[in-house]
Design an enzyme around this catalytic site. Structure first.
Site, short mmCIF file in Angstrom:
data_model
loop_
_atom_site.label_atom_id
_atom_site.label_comp_id
_atom_site.label_asym_id
_atom_site.label_seq_id
_atom_site.Cartn_x
_atom_site.Cartn_y
_atom_site.Cartn_z
N LYS A 5 -30.60 -33.55 17.53
CA LYS A 5 -30.30 -33.62 16.29
C LYS A 5 -31.27 -34.61 15.33
O LYS A 5 -31.71 -34.51 14.43
CB LYS A 5 -28.92 -34.19 15.97
CG LYS A 5 -27.70 -32.99 16.21
CD LYS A 5 -26.58 -33.52 15.70
CE LYS A 5 -25.64 -32.53 16.11
NZ LYS A 5 -24.11 -32.48 15.56
N ASN B 259 -13.41 -48.86 16.49
CA ASN B 259 -13.96 -48.42 17.61
C ASN B 259 -13.87 -49.29 18.71
O ASN B 259 -13.46 -50.78 18.55
CB ASN B 259 -15.67 -48.36 17.37
CG ASN B 259 -16.18 -47.53 18.36
OD1 ASN B 259 -15.72 -46.40 18.84
ND2 ASN B 259 -17.26 -47.95 18.82
N ARG B 260 -13.82 -48.62 19.97
CA ARG B 260 -13.60 -49.24 21.17
C ARG B 260 -14.67 -50.57 21.21
O ARG B 260 -14.31 -51.82 21.73
CB ARG B 260 -13.78 -48.46 22.52
CG ARG B 260 -13.34 -49.11 23.67
CD ARG B 260 -13.43 -48.03 24.63
NE ARG B 260 -14.70 -47.17 24.80
CZ ARG B 260 -15.06 -46.40 25.65
NH1 ARG B 260 -14.21 -45.71 26.48
NH2 ARG B 260 -15.96 -45.67 25.55
P1 NAP Z 1 -20.58 -40.01 20.97
O1 NAP Z 1 -21.81 -40.32 20.23
O2 NAP Z 1 -20.60 -39.97 22.38
O3 NAP Z 1 -19.45 -40.97 20.40
C1 NAP Z 1 -18.12 -40.90 21.14
C2 NAP Z 1 -17.21 -42.23 20.29
O4 NAP Z 1 -15.96 -41.99 21.11
C3 NAP Z 1 -17.77 -43.44 20.55
O5 NAP Z 1 -17.71 -44.11 19.69
C4 NAP Z 1 -16.95 -44.11 22.13
O6 NAP Z 1 -16.65 -45.26 21.77
C5 NAP Z 1 -15.62 -43.27 21.69
N1 NAP Z 1 -15.07 -42.98 22.98
C6 NAP Z 1 -15.23 -42.34 23.98
N2 NAP Z 1 -14.32 -42.44 24.82
C7 NAP Z 1 -13.35 -42.98 24.31
C8 NAP Z 1 -12.03 -43.65 24.87
N3 NAP Z 1 -11.57 -43.28 26.15
N4 NAP Z 1 -11.30 -44.64 24.30
C9 NAP Z 1 -11.69 -45.06 22.81
N5 NAP Z 1 -13.11 -44.50 22.52
C10 NAP Z 1 -13.77 -43.59 23.36
O7 NAP Z 1 -20.18 -38.62 20.70
P2 NAP Z 1 -20.00 -37.63 19.18
O8 NAP Z 1 -21.40 -37.09 19.04
O9 NAP Z 1 -19.75 -38.81 18.26
O10 NAP Z 1 -18.84 -36.59 19.25
C11 NAP Z 1 -17.55 -37.42 19.29
C12 NAP Z 1 -16.42 -36.05 19.11
O11 NAP Z 1 -16.75 -35.37 17.94
C13 NAP Z 1 -17.03 -34.88 20.26
O12 NAP Z 1 -16.09 -35.12 21.26
C14 NAP Z 1 -16.34 -33.78 19.49
O13 NAP Z 1 -14.93 -33.26 19.74
C15 NAP Z 1 -16.43 -33.94 17.99
N6 NAP Z 1 -17.25 -33.40 17.05
C16 NAP Z 1 -16.61 -32.34 16.39
C17 NAP Z 1 -17.44 -31.58 15.44
C18 NAP Z 1 -16.86 -30.21 14.97
O14 NAP Z 1 -17.80 -29.42 14.42
N7 NAP Z 1 -15.53 -29.95 14.98
C19 NAP Z 1 -18.94 -31.62 15.43
C20 NAP Z 1 -19.35 -32.68 15.95
C21 NAP Z 1 -18.51 -33.62 16.79
P3 NAP Z 1 -17.64 -46.48 22.45
O15 NAP Z 1 -18.42 -46.81 21.27
O16 NAP Z 1 -16.81 -47.63 22.73
O17 NAP Z 1 -18.39 -45.94 23.62
#
Ligand code: NAP
Length: 490
Positions: A256, A357-358
């Site tokens: 991205k 956030n965690r």
């Molecule tokens: P990312 O950049 O990896 O970020 C994930 C976030 O989730 C981080 O801030 C992480 O916290 C937190 N996290 C992960 N595991 C956790 C846990 N067990 N407990 C608490 N916090 C936790 O991922 P992303 O790209 O933002 O995507 C996140 C989600 O958004 C995806 O899984 C997807 O389901 C959703 N999404 C949906 C769409 C849609 O069109 N519907 C589009 C994009 C994304 P830390 O900072 O502490 O590591």
């Protein structure tokens, strides 16, 4: 009819006599074969086969297919082989197949078909996970045929789609020389729902109009390895390839940020908020009918339909316009890429965003980036979520996603009556996760009387934004929703 030798990926290990006997048996049957496929290298090396070419050719309706295969990569002498086949007096149809090393190899297959199709019927195919475009788009470039497997487990070469996929999903019968091509760039992209959604959308577009049929394009998975150089070289080559009619792509993890850099380097248009977020998910390449200049950089733009989709989905649930988000308290759970897009979008509308956030440092980093951009952004530890008084809560973590469907990022949030007491009314709860469509978070929120918004809605809306940008037509939302739910149920 073919009897593929071991040297070219088949199982036949006999000598020339045996090979010719098998072909004789095929032409001696009750029905003439349309064509017999003989391998160029075998013809060159096996005098028995070479001597029988005239007889075998006469025994088929169309004559002989001369073929060459390389299951390991692109043969160094590929162009020589194709030229030799095209020039051979007994060759009626030319076939070259080799394993693609990247999506760029498909372009050479297109080149070969364009160069030789007026000389002899030809098909040039790439094998492996990068080769699908050459198989699906063979007809666009005048290829004589393509190959498809009757069932997923009955393919004859790696990367071969099934008959159902090539006909129904990839719209084989609708592809003409002018069909625009789109795709989803990512690594990996094999499980993306986007080809199912957008190709179904193109079907619907074609069916809507009896005047201007074939407006729909074709949408392919575009796997590009996780490196800026790979992204730049591959997407650049596809944009510049005259005759491909590449209209743009969806871009997902991990590319991205690469998309922004790519469009900026080519002096294309980059949407301001996407730039601030540091991520775009959509490339549009505008092609003016008939006189597209390769490298016409002004004809390219990058933007982000994710955040607009999230805004639209939440506002629709609240029954308000975007502008009415001014001063509304929005809690965002998570601090990663999805959170950044959503924080930026709601802050830009004047909302007050609390990032739970965690890892606090990541929440703080979002505050540094987006606080003061119209709205206010503050950070809070995740364990303070139960004290929230936000009117909107948005999960941007993968917690609760398949297969961990029993997890929730908001443990205890809906226990007791405190939440409604504090806020005065139940919050709108939006989970960006779309698999499952109803997460535990949404189930509990609904039971507590909250309005809920599913990630499916965001996913469908972000795809719809792309579809409209590419085609100039409204997306068939009902079709998109049906396809997503059908895929998830599957
Ligand atoms: P990312 O950049 O990896 O970020 C994930 C976030 O989730 C981080 O801030 C992480 O916290 C937190 N996290 C992960 N595991 C956790 C846990 N067990 N407990 C608490 N916090 C936790 O991922 P992303 O790209 O933002 O995507 C996140 C989600 O958004 C995806 O899984 C997807 O389901 C959703 N999404 C949906 C769409 C849609 O069109 N519907 C589009 C994009 C994304 P830390 O900072 O502490 O590591």
């Amino acid at each position: 009819v073919t009897c593929r030798t071991e040297a070219e990926g088949g199982a036949f290990i006999g000598d020339g006599e045996e090979l010719v006997d098998r072909y004789r048996a095929a032409i001696g049957g009750t029905r003439k074969p349309i064509a017999i496929d003989v391998e160029l290298l075998r013809v060159e090396q096996d005098p028995t086969l070479a001597a029988a070419l005239g007889e075998l050719s006469a025994g088929c309706e169309r004559g002989l297919i001369f073929s060459t295969h390389d299951f390991t990569g692109r043969p160094a002498d590929l162009t020589r082989r194709v030229a030799d086949m095209a020039e051979h007096p007994h060759c009626a149809i030319v076939k070259a197949a080799w394993r693609a090393r990247s999506l760029r190899d498909n372009l050479e297959a297109f080149d070969l078909m364009r160069e030789y199709r007026s000389v002899k019927p030809i098909v040039a195919l790439c094998m492996g996970e990068f080769g699908l475009p050459s198989r699906v788009l063979a007809g666009k470039f005048g290829g004589w045929m393509t190959f498809a497997a009757i069932d997923a487990d009955k393919g004859t070469a790696p990367g071969q789609p099934t008959l159902d996929e090539i006909k129904r999903l990839y719209r084989w019968d609708r592809i003409t020389a002018r069909t625009p091509v789109y795709g989803v760039v990512g690594w990996p992209v094999g499980h993306s729902l986007s080809p199912h959604i957008h190709n179904a959308g193109f079907d619907a577009l074609d069916e809507q109009s009896s005047v201007d049929r074939w407006r729909g394009g074709v949408y392919l998975p575009m796997p590009i390895a996780d490196a800026w150089e790979q992204f730049k070289a591959t997407v650049g080559a596809w944009v510049d390839y005259d005759g491909l009619d590449f209209g743009g792509c969806s871009v997902t993890i991990p590319h991205k940020a690469h998309l922004l850099r790519f469009v900026a380097e080519r002096d294309g248009g980059v949407e301001t908020l996407s730039d601030a977020i540091g991520a775009a998910n959509t490339l549009v390449v505008s092609r003016q009918e008939g006189h597209h200049e390769p490298n016409d950089e002004s004809a390219m733009r990058a933007f982000n339909t994710d955040y607009a989709a999230a805004l639209d989905a939440v506002c629709a649930a609240m029954g308000i316009e975007h502008a009415m988000l001014q001063g509304v308290r929005v809690g965002v759970i998570g601090g990663g890429g999805a959170a950044a897009a959503i924080v930026a979008a709601f802050a830009a509308q004047g909302a007050t965003v609390v990032v739970y956030n965690r890892t606090m440092s990541k929440a703080d980093a979002l505050v540094d980036r987006f606080n003061g951009n119209t709205g206010k952004v503050v950070a809070a530890p995740l364990d303070k979520l139960c004290d929230t008084c936000c009117a909107v809560l948005i999960n941007c973590t993968p917690v609760g996603m398949h297969p961990n469907v029993d997890a929730t990022p908001a443990e205890g949030l809906f226990d007791g009556e405190t939440l409604e007491h504090r806020i005065g009314h139940p919050p709108v709860v939006f989970d960006t996760i779309y698999n499952p469509a109803e997460t535990r978070l949404l189930r509990e929120a609904k039971a507590a009387g909250c309005k809920t918004v599913s990630g499916v809605e965001m996913f469908v809306r972000q795809a719809a934004g792309q579809f409209t940008a590419w085609t100039g037509h409204a997306a068939p939302m009902d079709v998109f929703e049906r396809v997503v739910h059908a895929s998830l149920d599957h």
